[in-house]
Design an enzyme around this catalytic site. Structure first.
Site, PDB file in Angstrom:
ATOM      1  N   LYS A 112       1.848   6.540   3.260  1.00  0.00           N
ATOM      2  CA  LYS A 112       2.564   5.262   3.161  1.00  0.00           C
ATOM      3  C   LYS A 112       3.926   5.316   3.846  1.00  0.00           C
ATOM      4  O   LYS A 112       4.468   4.291   4.247  1.00  0.00           O
ATOM      5  CB  LYS A 112       2.679   4.842   1.705  1.00  0.00           C
ATOM      6  CG  LYS A 112       1.315   4.502   1.125  1.00  0.00           C
ATOM      7  CD  LYS A 112       1.367   3.940  -0.275  1.00  0.00           C
ATOM      8  CE  LYS A 112       0.011   3.436  -0.727  1.00  0.00           C
ATOM      9  NZ  LYS A 112      -0.946   4.493  -1.080  1.00  0.00           N
TER      10      LYS A 112
HETATM   11  C1  PLP Z   1      -2.322   4.433  -1.096  1.00  0.00           C
HETATM   12  C2  PLP Z   1      -3.116   5.653  -0.878  1.00  0.00           C
HETATM   13  C3  PLP Z   1      -4.470   5.602  -0.483  1.00  0.00           C
HETATM   14  C4  PLP Z   1      -5.233   4.302  -0.346  1.00  0.00           C
HETATM   15  O1  PLP Z   1      -4.787   3.517   0.748  1.00  0.00           O
HETATM   16  P1  PLP Z   1      -5.204   1.986   0.838  1.00  0.00           P
HETATM   17  O2  PLP Z   1      -4.502   1.471   2.038  1.00  0.00           O
HETATM   18  O3  PLP Z   1      -4.725   1.341  -0.429  1.00  0.00           O
HETATM   19  O4  PLP Z   1      -6.684   1.926   0.961  1.00  0.00           O
HETATM   20  C5  PLP Z   1      -5.126   6.792  -0.213  1.00  0.00           C
HETATM   21  N1  PLP Z   1      -4.503   7.987  -0.371  1.00  0.00           N
HETATM   22  C6  PLP Z   1      -3.226   8.073  -0.762  1.00  0.00           C
HETATM   23  C7  PLP Z   1      -2.616   9.408  -0.930  1.00  0.00           C
HETATM   24  C8  PLP Z   1      -2.475   6.920  -1.033  1.00  0.00           C
HETATM   25  O5  PLP Z   1      -1.198   7.024  -1.428  1.00  0.00           O
END
Ligand code: PLP
Length: 462
Positions: A112
């Site tokens: 993120k």
């Molecule tokens: C948020 C997250 C996901 C999922 O991503 P999306 O865009 O919500 O599908 C997968 N792995 C980690 C470590 C995350 O923080």
């Protein structure tokens, strides 16, 4: 570049407006009116140049004239400044046909960071342009809040309030949020669970008294700004592996389908792709929808891949809109029915179109554990539970068809309990952890009620 709503009843807006609003006023999600085109020559460049340059070029294509070029360049520069790896998103080969795209070298050790680090300066630039202030509210079970705090700390025009359930996020995740000393950031620890936090955020977003002279929005992946920042690494990875001549297949650990949709956006923008697999855990509403044709809500099941414990993946709406040939009426109908009844049936035509776009695979907890053990035994790699879900899905793909790229979305040291229970040792922490270990924590504990939340907000909004 202009943006339209998946529900077809909101005005067309420019990138900066889509960024500041988050959700469209008709309840839909924003998408580019037309997709930009990255041709073969451009892809060749993406394989050869530093990742931050690719991020800047891709963002420019999606922002258009809505923000000045120096603001976009400053956003991309943030990656170079805040990441702990010179490649930013290194692509590592582990088997003849299998690569791991490491997306966890940022300040909070989860993917993120890649979008959030760029979204914060873009948001500030958009606000400076319209001379406005913004209050961002978000509920988090860990990763989103941490990435947002790190990205928005010190923003000039934005205040950020993050609500997390008291004692229910991991100590690492909590410290990533609470050791940031910035007057525009407020951490609220709510006596309750994640759903209480989400309920409070919803109520606050609907509270007109907070709007007094400022915009109020959220930072989850319904915001196109988040997705735009995730498109560059699909282009980079595929280009590095020889696209367009040798197209890759991507396997994405999936919760809200934001990351996976960014992959489809790369494809819509000209990237030849052999396919995209969305790997989900026991919270499998998306896989059931695509595999059975019934999109239905179920109770949440806690898993080791906590950041994927999502019941109603918000970006499924973008996927349906695209797969239906941008049929806003059909999209609106499907999601209004789902909101009302907790269940929608997908028309046969839509279903086959969805299956053309993505393959969805459910991976249960024992398989996730098995993959963590295998990655260590076979490759000497410690992987996080989210990455393990995608590795399990990748294992079932036919061999010898070309490169497969598994997205590795978090550093295993973010989830030391799961990893050490399986491997018998704690994963070594990434360099970013050193910075926050000792600092004082700043958080306000509140009861799970609106009056308490509103009172606490006065710390950041006068
Ligand atoms: C948020 C997250 C996901 C999922 O991503 P999306 O865009 O919500 O599908 C997968 N792995 C980690 C470590 C995350 O923080």
């Amino acid at each position: 570049m202009n943006y339209l709503s998946t529900r077809g009843q909101a005005p067309i807006v420019s990138f900066d407006q889509a960024l500041l609003r988050g959700m469209a006023p008709d309840g839909g999600l924003y998408l580019p009116q037309t997709w930009p085109v990255f041709d073969a020559a451009t892809l060749g460049r993406f394989a050869a140049q530093p990742y931050a340059d690719t991020a800047r070029e891709v963002l420019s294509a999606f922002v258009g004239a809505a923000l000045p070029a120096p603001a976009i360049a400053a956003a991309a520069q943030r990656l170079t400044d805040s990441f702990h790896h010179t490649a930013i998103t290194p692509l590592v080969q582990v088997e003849p046909d299998l690569w791991i795209l490491e997306l966890f070298h940022g300040p909070t050790a989860a993917f993120k960071d890649l979008a959030m680090q760029m979204m914060a300066p873009l948001t500030d630039a958009a606000l400076a342009r319209s001379n406005e202030k913004l209050l961002l509210l978000t509920a988090t079970s860990g990763d989103t809040g941490a990435a947002a705090v790190r990205a928005f700390a010190g923003s000039e025009h934005t205040a950020l309030v993050v609500l997390h359930p008291l004692d229910r996020v991991s100590p690492v995740q909590r410290r990533q949020m609470t050791t940031v000393d910035a007057p525009n950031v407020l951490n609220l620890a709510v006596r309750g669970d994640f759903d209480d936090c989400q309920r409070l955020v919803k109520a606050l977003l609907a509270d007109d008294s907070l709007r007094d002279g400022r915009r109020v929005s959220s930072v989850n992946s319904i915001n196109w700004g988040r997705l735009a920042g995730q498109i560059p690494y699909f282009l980079f990875a595929a280009a590095s592996l020889g696209a367009p001549d040798r197209p890759a297949q991507f396997v994405v650990p999936t919760g809200n389908f934001g990351d996976a949709f960014a992959g489809l956006a790369a494809k819509a923008s000209g990237l030849p792709m052999r396919g995209l697999v969305a790997a989900v855990n026991a919270n499998d509403a998306l896989a059931r929808a695509i595999n059975t044709g019934v999109y239905a809500r179920r109770a949440a099941a806690p898993t080791a891949s906590v950041s994927m414990d999502v019941q109603a993946p918000s970006n499924f709406e973008r996927l349906v809109f695209e797969a239906s040939g941008r049929d806003a009426a059909a999209t609106r109908d499907l999601f209004e029915t789902f909101a009302r009844d907790g269940e929608s049936r997908l028309a046969p035509g839509l279903l086959s179109a969805l299956r053309q776009e993505v393959c969805a695979v459910r991976v249960d907890e024992p398989r996730t554990a098995l993959e963590i053990a295998r990655a260590w035994k076979d490759w000497g790699r410690v992987v996080c539970p989210h990455t393990a879900v995608a590795l399990a899905a990748a294992r079932d793909l036919p061999k010898g068809c070309g490169p497969v790229v598994v997205l590795s979305t978090a550093h295993p040291a973010k989830f030391p309990e799961t990893v050490s229970a399986l491997l018998g040792f704690d994963p070594a922490p990434p360099p970013s952890f050193a910075a926050f270990g000792e600092r004082e924590e700043r958080l306000t504990v509140i009861d799970a009620d609106l009056v308490a939340a509103r009172a606490a907000l006065r710390a950041v909004v006068a």
